[in-house]
Every structure is written in structure tokens, then in C-alpha cells.
Design a protein around this motif. Structure first.
Motif, PDB file in Angstrom:
ATOM      1  N   ARG A   1       0.977  -1.126  -0.039  1.00  0.00           N
ATOM      2  CA  ARG A   1      -0.058   0.058  -0.113  1.00  0.00           C
ATOM      3  C   ARG A   1       0.915   1.325   0.117  1.00  0.00           C
ATOM      4  O   ARG A   1       0.489   2.477   0.170  1.00  0.00           O
ATOM      5  N   THR A   2       2.059   1.024  -0.143  1.00  0.00           N
ATOM      6  CA  THR A   2       3.088   2.231  -0.030  1.00  0.00           C
ATOM      7  C   THR A   2       3.543   2.480  -1.773  1.00  0.00           C
ATOM      8  O   THR A   2       3.424   2.023  -2.556  1.00  0.00           O
ATOM      9  N   ASP A   3       4.261   3.575  -1.757  1.00  0.00           N
ATOM     10  CA  ASP A   3       4.756   3.974  -3.010  1.00  0.00           C
ATOM     11  C   ASP A   3       6.248   3.013  -3.175  1.00  0.00           C
ATOM     12  O   ASP A   3       6.538   2.346  -2.449  1.00  0.00           O
ATOM     13  N   ASP A   4       6.480   3.183  -4.627  1.00  0.00           N
ATOM     14  CA  ASP A   4       7.728   2.425  -4.809  1.00  0.00           C
ATOM     15  C   ASP A   4       8.640   2.497  -4.251  1.00  0.00           C
ATOM     16  O   ASP A   4       9.725   1.590  -3.769  1.00  0.00           O
ATOM     17  N   ARG A   5       9.295   3.984  -3.937  1.00  0.00           N
ATOM     18  CA  ARG A   5      10.534   4.305  -3.079  1.00  0.00           C
ATOM     19  C   ARG A   5      10.341   3.669  -1.833  1.00  0.00           C
ATOM     20  O   ARG A   5      11.292   3.164  -1.362  1.00  0.00           O
ATOM     21  N   THR A   6       9.239   3.774  -0.971  1.00  0.00           N
ATOM     22  CA  THR A   6       8.898   3.386   0.213  1.00  0.00           C
ATOM     23  C   THR A   6       9.207   1.479   0.098  1.00  0.00           C
ATOM     24  O   THR A   6       9.910   1.041   0.919  1.00  0.00           O
ATOM     25  N   LEU A   7       8.561   0.808  -0.601  1.00  0.00           N
ATOM     26  CA  LEU A   7       8.929  -0.475  -0.651  1.00  0.00           C
ATOM     27  C   LEU A   7      10.208  -1.074  -0.813  1.00  0.00           C
ATOM     28  O   LEU A   7      10.759  -1.718   0.011  1.00  0.00           O
ATOM     29  N   VAL A   8      10.791  -0.360  -1.962  1.00  0.00           N
ATOM     30  CA  VAL A   8      12.240  -0.741  -2.169  1.00  0.00           C
ATOM     31  C   VAL A   8      13.112  -0.460  -1.001  1.00  0.00           C
ATOM     32  O   VAL A   8      13.825  -1.257  -0.572  1.00  0.00           O
ATOM     33  N   LEU A   9      12.989   0.851  -0.615  1.00  0.00           N
ATOM     34  CA  LEU A   9      13.910   1.252   0.490  1.00  0.00           C
ATOM     35  C   LEU A   9      13.780   0.251   1.812  1.00  0.00           C
ATOM     36  O   LEU A   9      14.546  -0.125   2.373  1.00  0.00           O
ATOM     37  N   ALA A  10      12.287   0.006   2.233  1.00  0.00           N
ATOM     38  CA  ALA A  10      12.179  -0.724   3.332  1.00  0.00           C
ATOM     39  C   ALA A  10      12.708  -2.058   3.233  1.00  0.00           C
ATOM     40  O   ALA A  10      13.227  -2.760   4.036  1.00  0.00           O
ATOM     41  N   MET A  11      12.515  -2.671   1.954  1.00  0.00           N
ATOM     42  CA  MET A  11      12.944  -4.297   1.557  1.00  0.00           C
ATOM     43  C   MET A  11      14.391  -4.122   1.747  1.00  0.00           C
ATOM     44  O   MET A  11      15.172  -5.046   2.103  1.00  0.00           O
ATOM     45  N   GLN A  12      14.931  -2.983   1.237  1.00  0.00           N
ATOM     46  CA  GLN A  12      16.620  -3.064   1.046  1.00  0.00           C
ATOM     47  C   GLN A  12      17.064  -3.072   2.597  1.00  0.00           C
ATOM     48  O   GLN A  12      18.037  -3.912   2.935  1.00  0.00           O
ATOM     49  N   ARG A  13      16.328  -2.300   3.557  1.00  0.00           N
ATOM     50  CA  ARG A  13      16.721  -2.114   4.815  1.00  0.00           C
ATOM     51  C   ARG A  13      16.420  -3.346   5.704  1.00  0.00           C
ATOM     52  O   ARG A  13      17.272  -3.986   6.367  1.00  0.00           O
ATOM     53  N   ILE A  14      15.481  -3.995   5.454  1.00  0.00           N
ATOM     54  CA  ILE A  14      14.837  -5.251   6.117  1.00  0.00           C
ATOM     55  C   ILE A  14      16.091  -6.156   5.701  1.00  0.00           C
ATOM     56  O   ILE A  14      16.574  -7.216   6.355  1.00  0.00           O
ATOM     57  N   ASN A  15      16.242  -6.633   4.510  1.00  0.00           N
ATOM     58  CA  ASN A  15      17.298  -7.456   3.843  1.00  0.00           C
ATOM     59  C   ASN A  15      18.589  -7.400   4.511  1.00  0.00           C
ATOM     60  O   ASN A  15      19.397  -8.312   4.628  1.00  0.00           O
ATOM     61  N   GLU A  16      18.968  -6.052   4.662  1.00  0.00           N
ATOM     62  CA  GLU A  16      20.273  -5.758   5.488  1.00  0.00           C
ATOM     63  C   GLU A  16      20.374  -6.269   6.945  1.00  0.00           C
ATOM     64  O   GLU A  16      21.295  -6.902   7.470  1.00  0.00           O
ATOM     65  N   SER A  17      19.266  -5.924   7.761  1.00  0.00           N
ATOM     66  CA  SER A  17      18.971  -5.964   8.812  1.00  0.00           C
ATOM     67  C   SER A  17      18.882  -7.584   9.284  1.00  0.00           C
ATOM     68  O   SER A  17      19.198  -8.112  10.438  1.00  0.00           O
ATOM     69  N   ILE A  18      18.300  -8.355   8.442  1.00  0.00           N
ATOM     70  CA  ILE A  18      17.769  -9.740   8.996  1.00  0.00           C
ATOM     71  C   ILE A  18      18.962 -10.766   9.137  1.00  0.00           C
ATOM     72  O   ILE A  18      18.927 -11.677   9.562  1.00  0.00           O
ATOM     73  N   LEU A  19      20.123 -10.331   8.417  1.00  0.00           N
ATOM     74  CA  LEU A  19      21.342 -11.082   8.529  1.00  0.00           C
ATOM     75  C   LEU A  19      22.130 -10.782   9.646  1.00  0.00           C
ATOM     76  O   LEU A  19      22.920  -9.974   9.775  1.00  0.00           O
ATOM     77  N   ASN A  20      21.616 -11.505  10.800  1.00  0.00           N
ATOM     78  CA  ASN A  20      22.045 -11.414  12.087  1.00  0.00           C
ATOM     79  C   ASN A  20      22.027 -12.784  12.552  1.00  0.00           C
ATOM     80  O   ASN A  20      21.516 -13.698  12.074  1.00  0.00           O
TER      81      ASN A  20
END
Length: 166
Positions: A36-55
Motif C-alpha cells: 500500500r506504499t509508493d515504489d520508493r518506500t517499498l524498495v527502501l524498506a525491503m533493502q533495509r530489512i534484507n540488510e538487517s535480517i542477516l544477524n
């Protein structure tokens, strides 16, 4: 040896359950919210999630589910302990589906997002989102269903292992 058998089955159940919960939460909350968000928000959020989940926590759950389920299966091979083995093996097979989908679908798509670089420098966010979102969500739904099934099978094995035979 009885303690190790029980502990490995419990650890397999817990780690698989935590992994199933993660994938399910993405399926029913995170990705529908991001859709339900714009393209920028989805891409940025998933980039940050993918970086953060590797722990370490993710590694313990995601990798631990496989290791502990394999160990539980191996420790239930002996005569007299095989009653729960089919449930453990079925859970292991479902978890292998999770690993396969992760390796073939979700990780390569995560890599596409990472390689796209800084979200403010991406020239066509809509095309990147289109390449990523639908396929990633489908793959994740498969992971959620398979890992939830594996969790249920391991929970059943755990309950069955505690019941007296006969």
C-alpha cells in the motif's frame, strides 16, 4: 541419550516455529502493508530489512531449524523410537522446500534490490518494484505455508514422543 533426543526435537520445533512465524508475518502483515506504499518506500524498506535480517538471531532460527531437525531425525532412528520419525522426516522435507524457495526465489530477488543501490539514484523504481514484489511475495507465501506445516508436524512429533507406546 533420551534427553538429547527430546532436546533436539524441542529445539527443532521451536526454531522451525520461529522461522514459520517470521515468514507468516511477512505474508499477512509486512508485505500487504508495504503493497500500500509508493515504489520508493517499498524498495527502501525491503533493502533495509534484507540488510538487517542477516544477524545471529535469524541464523540460529533459520539454520537451527535444519540442523536440529536433522539431529532429531538421526536420534530417532533406533528401534523403539521410530514412531515419531515419519513426522520428523515429513517436517524435514517441508523445511527443505523452505530452503529451496529461499535460495532460488527470495535471495536472488533480495540481491536484485541490493545491487540496485541507493534508492534515490534508481531511475525506474516502478520497474524494480514490479520485478521484485509479486515474485518475492509468492515465494514467501510458499515458505510460510511449508514452514508452518513443518512446525505443525514437529509439534505433533513432540506430543507423540511424550505419549506412552501401546
Amino acid at each position: 541419550m533420551g534427553f538429547l533426543r527430546s532436546a533436539s526435537l524441542l529445539a527443532a520445533t521451536v526454531t522451525t516455529g520461529l522461522t514459520a512465524g517470521l515468514f507468516a508475518a511477512f505474508a499477512y502483515a509486512v508485505m500487504p502493508g508495504l503493497s500500500r506504499t509508493d515504489d520508493r518506500t517499498l524498495v527502501l524498506a525491503m533493502q533495509r530489512i534484507n540488510e538487517s535480517i542477516l544477524n545471529g538471531w535469524f541464523a540460529v532460527c533459520f539454520g537451527g531449524a535444519l540442523v536440529c531437525t536433522l539431529l532429531a531425525a538421526a536420534l530417532h532412528l533406533g528401534a523403539g523410537r521410530r514412531a515419531v520419525l515419519p513426522w520428523i522426516v515429513a517436517a524435514l522435507l517441508l523445511y527443505l522446500v523452505v530452503l529451496g524457495v529461499t535460495a532460488v526465489v527470495n535471495v536472488p530477488l533480495n540481491t536484485v534490490l541490493a545491487q540496485a543501490g541507493d534508492v534515490d539514484r534508481i531511475t525506474d523504481l516502478a520497474a524494480l518494484r514490479e520485478r521484485f514484489e509479486v515474485a518475492w511475495v509468492r515465494g514467501n507465501v510458499v515458505r510460510a505455508v511449508a514452514s508452518t506445516g513443518a512446525f505443525g508436524l514437529l509439534a505433533w512429533a513432540l506430543a507423540a514422543a511424550g505419549r506412552p507406546v501401546g
